[in-house]
Scaffold this motif. Structure first.
Motif, mmCIF file in Angstrom:
data_model
loop_
_atom_site.group_PDB
_atom_site.id
_atom_site.type_symbol
_atom_site.label_atom_id
_atom_site.label_comp_id
_atom_site.label_asym_id
_atom_site.label_seq_id
_atom_site.Cartn_x
_atom_site.Cartn_y
_atom_site.Cartn_z
ATOM 1 N N LEU A 28 38.682 13.976 -75.129
ATOM 2 C CA LEU A 28 37.295 14.287 -74.805
ATOM 3 C C LEU A 28 36.305 12.907 -74.503
ATOM 4 C CD1 LEU A 28 36.588 17.222 -77.410
ATOM 5 C CD2 LEU A 28 36.662 17.415 -75.006
ATOM 6 N N GLU A 29 36.460 12.256 -75.448
ATOM 7 C CA GLU A 29 35.358 11.047 -75.157
ATOM 8 C C GLU A 29 35.630 10.176 -74.055
ATOM 9 O OE1 GLU A 29 35.937 8.720 -79.137
ATOM 10 O OE2 GLU A 29 34.820 10.317 -80.167
ATOM 11 N N GLU A 30 37.125 10.091 -73.750
ATOM 12 C CA GLU A 30 37.371 9.345 -72.541
ATOM 13 C C GLU A 30 36.955 9.865 -71.377
ATOM 14 O OE1 GLU A 30 40.781 6.665 -72.678
ATOM 15 O OE2 GLU A 30 40.909 7.144 -74.922
ATOM 16 N N ALA A 31 37.006 11.327 -71.453
ATOM 17 C CA ALA A 31 36.542 12.083 -70.097
ATOM 18 C C ALA A 31 35.171 12.460 -69.939
ATOM 19 C CB ALA A 31 37.180 13.225 -70.336
ATOM 20 N N GLY A 32 34.141 12.063 -71.097
ATOM 21 C CA GLY A 32 32.731 11.823 -70.953
ATOM 22 C C GLY A 32 32.430 13.241 -71.651
ATOM 23 N N ALA A 33 33.125 13.757 -72.598
ATOM 24 C CA ALA A 33 32.730 14.913 -73.166
ATOM 25 C C ALA A 33 32.604 14.379 -75.121
ATOM 26 C CB ALA A 33 33.655 16.221 -73.062
ATOM 27 N N GLY A 34 32.128 15.404 -75.582
ATOM 28 C CA GLY A 34 32.307 15.239 -77.077
ATOM 29 C C GLY A 34 32.799 16.277 -77.759
ATOM 30 N N TRP A 35 32.905 16.128 -79.275
ATOM 31 C CA TRP A 35 33.545 17.292 -80.071
ATOM 32 C C TRP A 35 32.728 18.456 -79.943
ATOM 33 C CZ3 TRP A 35 37.864 17.511 -81.986
ATOM 34 C CH2 TRP A 35 38.214 18.631 -83.115
ATOM 35 N N ASP A 36 31.244 18.544 -79.740
ATOM 36 C CA ASP A 36 30.366 19.349 -79.789
ATOM 37 C C ASP A 36 30.504 20.179 -78.334
ATOM 38 O OD1 ASP A 36 30.037 19.325 -82.584
ATOM 39 O OD2 ASP A 36 28.024 18.091 -82.086
ATOM 40 N N ASP A 37 31.056 19.574 -77.424
ATOM 41 C CA ASP A 37 30.993 20.358 -76.267
ATOM 42 C C ASP A 37 32.450 21.296 -75.948
ATOM 43 O OD1 ASP A 37 29.305 18.861 -74.969
ATOM 44 O OD2 ASP A 37 30.459 17.194 -74.623
ATOM 45 N N LEU A 38 33.152 21.466 -76.978
ATOM 46 C CA LEU A 38 34.432 22.336 -77.139
ATOM 47 C C LEU A 38 33.805 23.726 -77.119
ATOM 48 C CD1 LEU A 38 36.900 20.525 -79.532
ATOM 49 C CD2 LEU A 38 37.119 21.213 -77.055
ATOM 50 N N VAL A 39 34.490 24.787 -76.376
ATOM 51 C CA VAL A 39 34.046 26.007 -76.248
ATOM 52 C C VAL A 39 35.158 27.029 -76.534
ATOM 53 C CG1 VAL A 39 31.962 25.756 -74.951
ATOM 54 C CG2 VAL A 39 34.019 26.272 -73.657
#
Length: 144
Positions: free
Chosen positions: A78-89
């Motif tokens: 997630l982090e290396e793709a520009g997302a974060g844990w809280d972005d998981l749906v």
């Protein structure tokens, strides 16, 4: 794919290498789709806490350490793709032993997802491509 949709593959330098020809993740528009993520560690073939017999079958495994490793690997991707844990749906969970491992998984999942609660599906499978007891398939929604 719609003409205006963008698609890009992402690979993590910290998550374990894929066991086939696929990226760790692919972003399409505002969605990030993660390929199946297991508990292996980058650069290693042995799974932490797993003991195999001479034929390569699992004799014993430390399921809790595999859960922590899977969550860590998802976070890396997630982090290396520009997302974060809280972005998981959405999270799909594959367990090889629902009867023995679900309670542990459910307890640890609740610790990791206290603030963000994505949709979740959990299924039992006969086996996974490597000698692991858990794999996650995740989708994240990212800002523009």
């Amino acid at each position: 794919m719609a003409p205006d949709a963008t698609s890009s593959a992402h690979n993590s330098g910290r998550a374990p290498e894929p066991v086939g020809l696929y990226p760790h993740a692919r972003r399409v528009g505002h969605l990030l789709f993660l390929s199946g993520v297991g508990p292996r560690q980058r650069g290693q073939t042995q799974v932490p806490g797993v003991e195999l017999d001479a034929e390569g079958r699992i004799v014993r495994y430390d399921f809790e350490s595999q859960c922590h490793a899977v969550f860590r690997n998802v976070r890396y991707i997630l982090e290396e793709a520009g997302a974060g844990w809280d972005d998981l749906v959405d999270v799909t969970v594959f367990l090889t032993n629902m009867r023995d491992d679900f309670a542990t998984y459910n307890r640890l999942y609740a610790e990791y997802f206290q603030t963000n609660q994505p949709c979740r599906t959990t299924v039992e499978v006969n086996c996974l491509p490597t000698p692991i007891a858990i794999e996650l398939k995740c989708v994240a929604a990212m800002a523009g």
